[in-house]
Design a protein around this motif. Sequence first.
Motif, PDB file in Angstrom:
ATOM      1  N   PHE A 254       0.855  -1.188   0.000  1.00  0.00           N
ATOM      2  CA  PHE A 254       0.000   0.000   0.000  1.00  0.00           C
ATOM      3  C   PHE A 254       0.893   1.241   0.000  1.00  0.00           C
ATOM      4  O   PHE A 254       2.064   1.186   0.388  1.00  0.00           O
ATOM      5  N   GLU A 255       0.316   2.335  -0.454  1.00  0.00           N
ATOM      6  CA  GLU A 255       1.032   3.603  -0.434  1.00  0.00           C
ATOM      7  C   GLU A 255       1.084   4.125   1.000  1.00  0.00           C
ATOM      8  O   GLU A 255       0.047   4.228   1.661  1.00  0.00           O
ATOM      9  N   THR A 256       2.263   4.469   1.461  1.00  0.00           N
ATOM     10  CA  THR A 256       2.409   4.926   2.839  1.00  0.00           C
ATOM     11  C   THR A 256       1.634   6.206   3.089  1.00  0.00           C
ATOM     12  O   THR A 256       1.061   6.406   4.169  1.00  0.00           O
ATOM     13  N   GLU A 257       1.551   7.074   2.102  1.00  0.00           N
ATOM     14  CA  GLU A 257       0.893   8.368   2.289  1.00  0.00           C
ATOM     15  C   GLU A 257      -0.621   8.250   2.337  1.00  0.00           C
ATOM     16  O   GLU A 257      -1.287   8.955   3.105  1.00  0.00           O
ATOM     17  N   THR A 258      -1.192   7.332   1.559  1.00  0.00           N
ATOM     18  CA  THR A 258      -2.651   7.274   1.433  1.00  0.00           C
ATOM     19  C   THR A 258      -3.277   5.978   1.943  1.00  0.00           C
ATOM     20  O   THR A 258      -4.479   5.936   2.190  1.00  0.00           O
ATOM     21  N   GLY A 259      -2.498   4.919   2.067  1.00  0.00           N
ATOM     22  CA  GLY A 259      -3.053   3.618   2.414  1.00  0.00           C
ATOM     23  C   GLY A 259      -3.646   2.879   1.229  1.00  0.00           C
ATOM     24  O   GLY A 259      -4.159   1.768   1.380  1.00  0.00           O
ATOM     25  N   ARG A 260      -3.572   3.475   0.044  1.00  0.00           N
ATOM     26  CA  ARG A 260      -4.147   2.856  -1.143  1.00  0.00           C
ATOM     27  C   ARG A 260      -3.328   1.628  -1.559  1.00  0.00           C
ATOM     28  O   ARG A 260      -2.101   1.648  -1.518  1.00  0.00           O
ATOM     29  N   LEU A 261      -4.031   0.562  -1.960  1.00  0.00           N
ATOM     30  CA  LEU A 261      -3.364  -0.672  -2.342  1.00  0.00           C
ATOM     31  C   LEU A 261      -2.430  -0.476  -3.525  1.00  0.00           C
ATOM     32  O   LEU A 261      -2.754   0.229  -4.477  1.00  0.00           O
ATOM     33  N   VAL A 262      -1.276  -1.134  -3.450  1.00  0.00           N
ATOM     34  CA  VAL A 262      -0.387  -1.291  -4.593  1.00  0.00           C
ATOM     35  C   VAL A 262      -0.649  -2.694  -5.117  1.00  0.00           C
ATOM     36  O   VAL A 262      -0.188  -3.682  -4.545  1.00  0.00           O
ATOM     37  N   GLU A 263      -1.428  -2.788  -6.161  1.00  0.00           N
ATOM     38  CA  GLU A 263      -2.006  -4.065  -6.580  1.00  0.00           C
ATOM     39  C   GLU A 263      -0.963  -5.140  -6.870  1.00  0.00           C
ATOM     40  O   GLU A 263      -1.125  -6.296  -6.493  1.00  0.00           O
ATOM     41  N   GLU A 264       0.121  -4.760  -7.556  1.00  0.00           N
ATOM     42  CA  GLU A 264       1.094  -5.787  -7.933  1.00  0.00           C
ATOM     43  C   GLU A 264       1.799  -6.392  -6.718  1.00  0.00           C
ATOM     44  O   GLU A 264       2.150  -7.573  -6.710  1.00  0.00           O
ATOM     45  N   TRP A 266       0.353  -6.426  -3.598  1.00  0.00           N
ATOM     46  CA  TRP A 266      -0.714  -7.155  -2.908  1.00  0.00           C
ATOM     47  C   TRP A 266      -0.917  -8.530  -3.533  1.00  0.00           C
ATOM     48  O   TRP A 266      -1.150  -9.513  -2.819  1.00  0.00           O
ATOM     49  N   GLU A 267      -0.789  -8.633  -4.833  1.00  0.00           N
ATOM     50  CA  GLU A 267      -0.922  -9.936  -5.492  1.00  0.00           C
ATOM     51  C   GLU A 267       0.165 -10.896  -5.029  1.00  0.00           C
ATOM     52  O   GLU A 267      -0.075 -12.106  -4.923  1.00  0.00           O
ATOM     53  N   ARG A 268       1.346 -10.370  -4.748  1.00  0.00           N
ATOM     54  CA  ARG A 268       2.411 -11.225  -4.213  1.00  0.00           C
ATOM     55  C   ARG A 268       2.020 -11.772  -2.842  1.00  0.00           C
ATOM     56  O   ARG A 268       2.308 -12.935  -2.521  1.00  0.00           O
ATOM     57  N   TRP A 269       1.383 -10.935  -2.046  1.00  0.00           N
ATOM     58  CA  TRP A 269       0.906 -11.405  -0.741  1.00  0.00           C
ATOM     59  C   TRP A 269      -0.140 -12.511  -0.919  1.00  0.00           C
ATOM     60  O   TRP A 269      -0.079 -13.539  -0.240  1.00  0.00           O
ATOM     61  N   LEU A 270      -1.073 -12.286  -1.817  1.00  0.00           N
ATOM     62  CA  LEU A 270      -2.161 -13.254  -1.979  1.00  0.00           C
ATOM     63  C   LEU A 270      -1.655 -14.620  -2.425  1.00  0.00           C
ATOM     64  O   LEU A 270      -2.290 -15.641  -2.133  1.00  0.00           O
ATOM     65  N   GLU A 271      -0.521 -14.640  -3.118  1.00  0.00           N
ATOM     66  CA  GLU A 271       0.057 -15.924  -3.508  1.00  0.00           C
ATOM     67  C   GLU A 271       0.452 -16.755  -2.295  1.00  0.00           C
ATOM     68  O   GLU A 271       0.556 -17.984  -2.390  1.00  0.00           O
ATOM     69  N   TRP A 272       0.637 -16.095  -1.150  1.00  0.00           N
ATOM     70  CA  TRP A 272       1.032 -16.782   0.081  1.00  0.00           C
ATOM     71  C   TRP A 272      -0.158 -17.058   1.007  1.00  0.00           C
ATOM     72  O   TRP A 272       0.038 -17.595   2.106  1.00  0.00           O
ATOM     73  N   ASP A 273      -1.357 -16.698   0.588  1.00  0.00           N
ATOM     74  CA  ASP A 273      -2.548 -16.922   1.416  1.00  0.00           C
ATOM     75  C   ASP A 273      -2.883 -18.417   1.415  1.00  0.00           C
ATOM     76  O   ASP A 273      -3.087 -19.003   0.345  1.00  0.00           O
ATOM     77  N   PRO A 274      -2.942 -19.083   2.587  1.00  0.00           N
ATOM     78  CA  PRO A 274      -3.266 -20.513   2.604  1.00  0.00           C
ATOM     79  C   PRO A 274      -4.566 -20.854   1.892  1.00  0.00           C
ATOM     80  O   PRO A 274      -4.684 -21.933   1.291  1.00  0.00           O
ATOM     81  N   VAL A 275      -5.545 -19.947   1.947  1.00  0.00           N
ATOM     82  CA  VAL A 275      -6.820 -20.200   1.272  1.00  0.00           C
ATOM     83  C   VAL A 275      -6.608 -20.317  -0.230  1.00  0.00           C
ATOM     84  O   VAL A 275      -7.207 -21.170  -0.901  1.00  0.00           O
ATOM     85  N   ARG A 276      -5.738 -19.481  -0.764  1.00  0.00           N
ATOM     86  CA  ARG A 276      -5.474 -19.501  -2.199  1.00  0.00           C
ATOM     87  C   ARG A 276      -4.427 -20.551  -2.579  1.00  0.00           C
ATOM     88  O   ARG A 276      -4.390 -21.013  -3.718  1.00  0.00           O
ATOM     89  N   MET A 277      -3.587 -20.913  -1.634  1.00  0.00           N
ATOM     90  CA  MET A 277      -2.598 -21.944  -1.885  1.00  0.00           C
ATOM     91  C   MET A 277      -3.226 -23.336  -1.939  1.00  0.00           C
ATOM     92  O   MET A 277      -2.747 -24.207  -2.678  1.00  0.00           O
ATOM     93  N   ALA A 278      -4.250 -23.561  -1.141  1.00  0.00           N
ATOM     94  CA  ALA A 278      -4.809 -24.911  -0.987  1.00  0.00           C
ATOM     95  C   ALA A 278      -5.137 -25.590  -2.316  1.00  0.00           C
ATOM     96  O   ALA A 278      -4.767 -26.758  -2.519  1.00  0.00           O
ATOM     97  N   PRO A 279      -5.809 -24.922  -3.265  1.00  0.00           N
ATOM     98  CA  PRO A 279      -6.119 -25.614  -4.526  1.00  0.00           C
ATOM     99  C   PRO A 279      -4.863 -26.033  -5.301  1.00  0.00           C
ATOM    100  O   PRO A 279      -4.894 -27.012  -6.041  1.00  0.00           O
ATOM    101  N   ARG A 280      -3.769 -25.290  -5.122  1.00  0.00           N
ATOM    102  CA  ARG A 280      -2.531 -25.626  -5.822  1.00  0.00           C
ATOM    103  C   ARG A 280      -1.782 -26.780  -5.158  1.00  0.00           C
ATOM    104  O   ARG A 280      -0.909 -27.379  -5.781  1.00  0.00           O
ATOM    105  N   TYR A 281      -2.115 -27.055  -3.921  1.00  0.00           N
ATOM    106  CA  TYR A 281      -1.403 -28.079  -3.164  1.00  0.00           C
ATOM    107  C   TYR A 281      -2.359 -29.163  -2.658  1.00  0.00           C
ATOM    108  O   TYR A 281      -2.181 -29.696  -1.565  1.00  0.00           O
TER     109      TYR A 281
END
Length: 351
Positions: A254-264, A266-281
Motif C-alpha cells: 500500500f502507499e504509505t501516504e494514502t493507504g491505497r493498495l499497490v495491486e502488484e 498485494w498480489e504477491r501477498w495473496l500468492e502466500w494466502d493458505p486459502v489460495r494456496m490450498a487448490p494448488r497443493y
Amino acid sequence: MALEEVEGPPGPPWDRPLRGRFERLTVESGILADNPLGDPSRRPLYVYVPPEIDSGGTFASIYVIQGFTGQLDMWLNRSAFEPTVVERVDELFSSGSCPPAIVVFVDAWTSYGGSQFINSASTGRYMDYLCDEVVPFIDGRYPTAASREHRGLTGKSSGGYGAMVVPMLRPDVFGALASHAGDALFEACYLPDFPKTARILRDHFEGSWETFFERFRKAETMEFERHGVPLEVYGYAACYSPDEENPGKALLPFETETGRLVEEVWERWLEWDPVRMAPRYGEELTSMRTIYLDAGKSDEWYLDLGARAFARELEKLGIEHTLELFDGGHMGIQYRYPRAIAALARVLDPG
C-alpha cells in the motif's frame, strides 16, 4: 515460629513438577548465518520428552511454532491460575489420554518480529532452518520415528500460518498439521491494518518507515497501538514481498501516504494466502494424516473466517479435516494447544 529453608520446589501454583523431561538446548544454525537482518544464528531450542522415553521404542515428534513477535522463552510465561504451556503438555501426556510424543518448540524470531516460517530474501531461510536443520538434529538426538508419517507441525496465529503452509511446501518432512487461528484469508486479516498503519506513520513518525524503526528501537517499551501494528505489517511484507534488490528491506502492498493498495505487491501477498494456496497443493494436503483447525468466534483478526475459508477449500478438494470454532478471541487460548497436540499424537504414533 521462625522462617526456615526447606528442600524441594514450592509446588503449585508456582512450580508444577513435570513427570516428563523438559530440555533447553542451544543450537548454532548454518542456514541462518549471515541472514539479511543480522539476526542471531545461535538459537534456543526446547524439547519436551514424555515419561515413557526410558521404556524404549520410537516416538512421534510434534513441532510447535509461535505467533508473530514470539520468542521461545515466552512458552514459560504463566497466566494467573493457569499452567504454562509446557506444564499443559506434561499433563496431557501424563494423563495417558493420547500416545506419547516428543514435542519440539522451535524459535524463528526475527528483528522484524517473525519469519512466517518461510524463506525470504529479507529475513532469512527459516523454513529451511526448521525442515533441514532442526528436524534432522532432533531425529539424530532423540528416539523419534524419523519419517513424515510420524512427524507433525502445529502453532497459533503466525505459527498457525506456518503449520498450514510448511506442510504444503515440504510434505516430505511433515505428515500432519494443526493450526490455531492461523493467518489466512488475507483480505480479512491484513487489509484493515494498511490504512491504520498509514495513519500511525503520518501522525507519529513523520510518514517515514526509517523514522519509525529508528524511534521503535530506542523506545523504552513497546506500545502495540503505536509500534505493534506497523511492525507487524512491515514484518509480513518482509516475508511475502521482500525487496530482492535491497536485502533486509520489504515492498509494501500500500502507499504509505494514502493507504491505497499497490495491486502488484498485494498480489504477491495473496500468492502466500493458505486459502489460495490450498487448490494448488491439493495432493500435498490430501497426504496429511490429519488436518486440525480451530479459532475463536470473536477473533480480532477474523481468523475464524480464515479457518472456515481454508476448511471450505479442503471440502472442495474432498480432504478430511477437523474444524472447531469456539467462544473466544485471539488471546488467552493456550488451553487449546493440548487438543491439537493430542490429535496429532493419535495419528502419528508409530506404535
